[in-house]
Design an enzyme around this catalytic site. Structure first.
Site, PDB file in Angstrom:
ATOM      1  N   TYR A 174      84.871   5.837  60.058  1.00 38.46           N
ATOM      2  CA  TYR A 174      85.989   6.658  59.601  1.00 38.46           C
ATOM      3  C   TYR A 174      87.006   6.835  60.738  1.00 38.46           C
ATOM      4  O   TYR A 174      86.841   6.292  61.830  1.00 38.46           O
ATOM      5  CB  TYR A 174      85.475   7.996  59.075  1.00 38.46           C
ATOM      6  CG  TYR A 174      84.650   7.851  57.811  1.00 38.46           C
ATOM      7  CD1 TYR A 174      85.179   7.228  56.679  1.00 38.46           C
ATOM      8  CD2 TYR A 174      83.337   8.317  57.744  1.00 38.46           C
ATOM      9  CE1 TYR A 174      84.424   7.070  55.520  1.00 38.46           C
ATOM     10  CE2 TYR A 174      82.572   8.169  56.585  1.00 38.46           C
ATOM     11  CZ  TYR A 174      83.123   7.543  55.486  1.00 38.46           C
ATOM     12  OH  TYR A 174      82.380   7.389  54.347  1.00 38.46           O
ATOM     13  N   ARG A 222      79.448  13.783  65.033  1.00 33.06           N
ATOM     14  CA  ARG A 222      78.589  12.719  64.495  1.00 33.06           C
ATOM     15  C   ARG A 222      79.110  11.379  64.997  1.00 33.06           C
ATOM     16  O   ARG A 222      80.292  11.077  64.842  1.00 33.06           O
ATOM     17  CB  ARG A 222      78.577  12.747  62.968  1.00 33.06           C
ATOM     18  CG  ARG A 222      77.464  11.868  62.397  1.00 33.06           C
ATOM     19  CD  ARG A 222      77.236  12.065  60.931  1.00 33.06           C
ATOM     20  NE  ARG A 222      75.851  11.712  60.595  1.00 33.06           N
ATOM     21  CZ  ARG A 222      75.379  11.617  59.361  1.00 33.06           C
ATOM     22  NH1 ARG A 222      76.172  11.848  58.338  1.00 33.06           N
ATOM     23  NH2 ARG A 222      74.123  11.308  59.149  1.00 33.06           N
ATOM     24  N   GLY A 319      68.483  13.858  55.117  1.00 32.33           N
ATOM     25  CA  GLY A 319      69.588  13.701  54.179  1.00 32.33           C
ATOM     26  C   GLY A 319      69.131  13.486  52.761  1.00 32.33           C
ATOM     27  O   GLY A 319      68.966  14.427  51.980  1.00 32.33           O
ATOM     28  N   ARG A 320      68.879  12.223  52.414  1.00 34.14           N
ATOM     29  CA  ARG A 320      68.450  11.919  51.046  1.00 34.14           C
ATOM     30  C   ARG A 320      67.124  12.597  50.696  1.00 34.14           C
ATOM     31  O   ARG A 320      66.852  12.868  49.529  1.00 34.14           O
ATOM     32  CB  ARG A 320      68.351  10.402  50.861  1.00 34.14           C
ATOM     33  CG  ARG A 320      69.706   9.727  50.739  1.00 34.14           C
ATOM     34  CD  ARG A 320      69.583   8.225  50.592  1.00 34.14           C
ATOM     35  NE  ARG A 320      69.305   7.564  51.855  1.00 34.14           N
ATOM     36  CZ  ARG A 320      68.931   6.298  51.973  1.00 34.14           C
ATOM     37  NH1 ARG A 320      68.758   5.556  50.895  1.00 34.14           N
ATOM     38  NH2 ARG A 320      68.730   5.750  53.160  1.00 34.14           N
ATOM     39  N   CYS A 343      62.034  10.936  48.870  1.00 35.92           N
ATOM     40  CA  CYS A 343      63.075   9.958  48.572  1.00 35.92           C
ATOM     41  C   CYS A 343      62.483   8.562  48.704  1.00 35.92           C
ATOM     42  O   CYS A 343      61.789   8.264  49.682  1.00 35.92           O
ATOM     43  CB  CYS A 343      64.232  10.138  49.549  1.00 35.92           C
ATOM     44  SG  CYS A 343      65.410   8.773  49.543  1.00 35.92           S
ATOM     45  N   CYS A 349      71.828   7.111  44.569  1.00 30.76           N
ATOM     46  CA  CYS A 349      72.698   8.265  44.814  1.00 30.76           C
ATOM     47  C   CYS A 349      74.092   7.793  45.228  1.00 30.76           C
ATOM     48  O   CYS A 349      75.106   8.232  44.683  1.00 30.76           O
ATOM     49  CB  CYS A 349      72.099   9.187  45.871  1.00 30.76           C
ATOM     50  SG  CYS A 349      71.448   8.357  47.335  1.00 30.76           S
ATOM     51  N   GLU A 412      48.523   7.321  27.285  1.00 29.54           N
ATOM     52  CA  GLU A 412      48.869   6.186  28.148  1.00 29.54           C
ATOM     53  C   GLU A 412      47.902   5.042  27.890  1.00 29.54           C
ATOM     54  O   GLU A 412      46.696   5.186  28.072  1.00 29.54           O
ATOM     55  CB  GLU A 412      48.828   6.605  29.621  1.00 29.54           C
ATOM     56  CG  GLU A 412      49.004   5.473  30.619  1.00 29.54           C
ATOM     57  CD  GLU A 412      50.206   4.580  30.340  1.00 29.54           C
ATOM     58  OE1 GLU A 412      50.011   3.355  30.215  1.00 29.54           O
ATOM     59  OE2 GLU A 412      51.334   5.112  30.224  1.00 29.54           O
ATOM     60  N   LYS A 430      58.620  -2.837  48.684  1.00 36.68           N
ATOM     61  CA  LYS A 430      58.922  -1.823  47.661  1.00 36.68           C
ATOM     62  C   LYS A 430      57.818  -0.764  47.566  1.00 36.68           C
ATOM     63  O   LYS A 430      57.697  -0.061  46.576  1.00 36.68           O
ATOM     64  CB  LYS A 430      59.104  -2.499  46.291  1.00 36.68           C
ATOM     65  CG  LYS A 430      60.278  -3.450  46.191  1.00 36.68           C
ATOM     66  CD  LYS A 430      61.622  -2.759  46.262  1.00 36.68           C
ATOM     67  CE  LYS A 430      62.032  -2.041  45.020  1.00 36.68           C
ATOM     68  NZ  LYS A 430      62.437  -2.893  43.928  1.00 36.68           N
ATOM     69  N   ALA A 457      48.824   5.066  21.517  1.00 39.79           N
ATOM     70  CA  ALA A 457      49.251   6.140  20.622  1.00 39.79           C
ATOM     71  C   ALA A 457      49.525   5.576  19.230  1.00 39.79           C
ATOM     72  O   ALA A 457      50.146   4.522  19.081  1.00 39.79           O
ATOM     73  CB  ALA A 457      50.504   6.807  21.173  1.00 39.79           C
TER      74      ALA A 457
END
Length: 645
Positions: A174, A222, A319-320, A343, A349, A412, A430, A457
């Site tokens: 920035y 920052r 943060g997240r 998270c 997000c 289930e 992952k 079900a």
């Protein structure tokens, strides 16, 4: 575990903090249209303060209305009219002994003329950002001097509102960062050239804040300690900047990394491990004597405690993690680590925010809607609700229904929770998706929710419950295209690859479809020593994958030498491979393949719905069974349906 360091008191300047948990600034687009702190954004921050956070740093807060717009509906501190709502924000957070800083921000070249009413974006120099791809106009010396005054004015507005301090956003590419960096600062006036001149802009801002706000008003900066771009700030330069900032009276440094052109180092995808960039904060910490705050993809209290114990940081930036669970700190303090909704770094997000929406969280559907769902009615009266499927939609619905006093019963068909999450966690890197499964397993246990495993079900076994309502979250199954040869023995679903049901080594493999599932299956097969090609009808491979995740997976596929074949339509599958047609030229070709992997998406398992709707008065459909969706869509639908029943 007793997190002694995490919950010890800390100091920034003359301000004392109750613990070492800092919520760093994250854009939300929840502010009012005039930049005021809206009831929505105040409630959003209040939930994190109530959850035990020691210091909250607001989202990027505008200092210039003309060229400084970062996102629509952005918090602002540009005029006296903003004092009242910021004052309400400060008072609200102070009730919980939480301190609050306003982060002062100007995007410079990292914005869009669309947000500026069509005006050309501005920067220290006319150097275009490769992400925004808009050429900025170079600011005149007089304009830069005027921007110094705007930053100082905004700091005073924050102070008048009772805000505890300010943070200057000199990171992530920035405006202030653009002045600091030789990559973006090519000026020849007093604000460019050698190191001292590149520091002049932030130096003048600091001098102004100290003069107007006094010596005891805390100022954090920052920084991107490494920009991760050629010709930009390296770690050595970042440490030099940190030392300089300490010398001009900055009270704390908030260490991050990257600019838009290296954005995966700012908002890390799932493949990045906790603490991957802790060396940046450690290098800065060794060089300065003022407190160091740092973000490090921190997801677990034990990891945060380790960083504090090792002396890597003085404060941990969560943060997240605080988007996913606003009660992260309190749960850690109370020894309820297993109940923390961690998270999973899916970056949905920021995908929501970058496409013009408001900040949302895939695993916490209440995030950003705290005011809307402030008081869920507890009027379930133990009424039974049958839930078909224990995927994210069904599990979230069951959790909310139980909290509201209903008695959910989950059917289930498999012998484990998670539904599609069990497949989603299988690809390389992952594993964090298991965290979401772990969270729901703990909620099922703590809330005492009944799950009937291994049961399909049916209308009949649901009728036995005499349910007040039925929630259908039965998931989806892979799409099989109607092409000749699709039933051949050499054809498999991508799911089978991810589950480990397909074994191959030294073979030629064609993966049909380049969504995330296809790309991940291709990666696994390539890692297993196979020659893999991804075939896609569209003109771009992984074109529907969010840019951060796309860059991440594509870089790994390139590393494994996966062949990319866009603009190719599948015509037929044979023993030799796949017959393809070029979607531009209509030319046909044969791609040799020993195995063919189908990754063309999924279709809903909706066969049961008509008979359920015929039998029961209240039937709610959610998740993939409604239409193919992602984790965030599934949890949101489960939450919403359960909240209105």
């Amino acid at each position: 575990m007793n997190y002694e360091k995490l919950f010890s008191k800390g100091q920034i300047g003359k301000m004392q903090l109750k613990n070492r948990v800092v919520m760093p600034a994250m854009g939300t687009a929840l502010a009012g249209s005039n930049g005021e702190a809206s009831p929505d954004i105040i409630k959003y921050y209040e939930e994190r303060a109530k959850g035990g956070c020691g210091l909250i740093i607001t989202e990027i807060t505008r200092v210039c209305d003309e060229y400084g717009v970062g996102v629509a509906n952005q918090l602002s501190a540009t005029a006296p009219r903003h004092v009242a709502s910021l004052q309400k924000l400060a008072r609200t957070l102070h009730k919980y002994d939480t301190k609050v800083f306003v982060q002062l921000h100007h995007p410079g070249r990292e914005t869009s003329s669309r947000l500026l009413g069509g005006k050309q974006i501005v920067a220290p120099s006319a150097v275009m950002c490769k992400v925004t791809q808009e050429m900025p106009r170079e600011l005149s010396t007089e304009e830069v001097e005027g921007l110094v005054k705007k930053f100082v004015t905004s700091a005073k507005i924050a102070q008048l509102a009772g805000i505890d301090g300010v943070e200057l956003h000199a990171a992530h590419g920035y405006l202030i960062n653009q002045f600091l960096s030789p990559y973006t600062n090519k000026r020849t006036d007093k604000y460019g050239g050698h190191f001292a001149n590149r520091m002049r802009f932030i130096s003048e801002i600091m001098v102004g804040i100290r003069h107007i706000c006094g010596p005891d008003f805390p100022v954090s900066v920052r920084i991107s300690a490494n920009e991760f771009v050629e010709g930009g700030i390296t770690l050595d330069e970042g440490v030099k900047i940190a030392r300089y900032l300490e010398s001009i009276g900055v009270d704390a440094l908030n260490v991050s990394a990257g600019i838009y052109e290296s954005s995966a180092t700012i908002i890390e995808p799932m493949s990045y491990p906790q603490g991957w960039k802790k060396h940046l904060a450690e290098a800065v910490k060794k060089a300065v004597n003022i407190p160091v705050i740092a973000v490090n993809v921190i997801r677990e209290p034990s990891f945060a405690e380790g960083l504090l114990e090792s002396g890597s940081v003085d404060f941990v930036g969560i943060g997240r993690g605080l988007l996913a669970d606003p009660n992260w700190a309190n749960k850690a303090k109370e020894g309820k680590d297993k109940q923390i909704r961690r998270c999973i770094s899916c970056v949905s997000c920021f995908e929501e925010l970058s496409t013009g929406g408001v900040l949302k969280c895939a695993v916490n559907p209440k995030m950003g809607r705290e005011l809307e769902f402030e008081n869920l009615p507890k009027n379930g009266d133990d009424k039974v609700v049958a839930i078909v499927g224990a995927g994210p939609a069904g599990l979230e619905a069951a959790r909310v229904l139980k909290l509201r006093g209903f008695n959910p019963v989950i059917f289930e068909k498999e012998n484990e929770l998670g539904g599609a999450l069990q497949i989603a966690k299988k690809p390389h890197l992952k594993e964090k998706i298991q965290w979401l499964i772990d969270y729901y397993q703990e909620q099922i246990k703590v809330l005492d929710i009944e799950v009937r495993y291994g049961i399909d079900a049916t209308v009949e076994n649901i009728k036995e419950l005499n349910p007040y309502a039925v929630f259908v979250a039965a998931g989806a199954r892979p799409i099989v295209p109607q092409v000749p040869g699709v039933e051949s023995k050499n054809v498999f679903a991508a799911e089978d690859v991810l589950k480990g049901k397909v074994s191959a080594k030294g073979e030629k493999i064609a993966v049909i479809g380049s969504g995330m599932t296809g790309c991940e299956a291709a990666e696994l097969l390539a890692m297993g020593g196979n020659e893999v090609a991804i075939i896609e009808m569209q003109k771009e491979i992984a074109g529907n994958v969010y840019k951060l995740n796309r860059y991440d997976i594509m870089s790994r596929l390139t590393k494994h030498k996966v062949e990319m074949l866009p603009c190719k339509k599948l015509l037929q599958i044979t023993d030799q491979g796949v017959a393809l047609m070029d979607t531009f030229t209509s030319a046909t070709s044969l791609k040799q393949a020993d195995k063919v992997i189908l990754a063309l998406g999924v279709q809903p398992n909706n066969e049961l719905i008509p008979s359920l709707e015929e039998e029961f008065e209240r039937v709610y459909v959610m998740g993939d069974v409604s239409k193919p969706a992602r984790i965030g869509d599934a949890t949101r639908q489960g939450f919403e349906k359960a909240s209105i029943l």
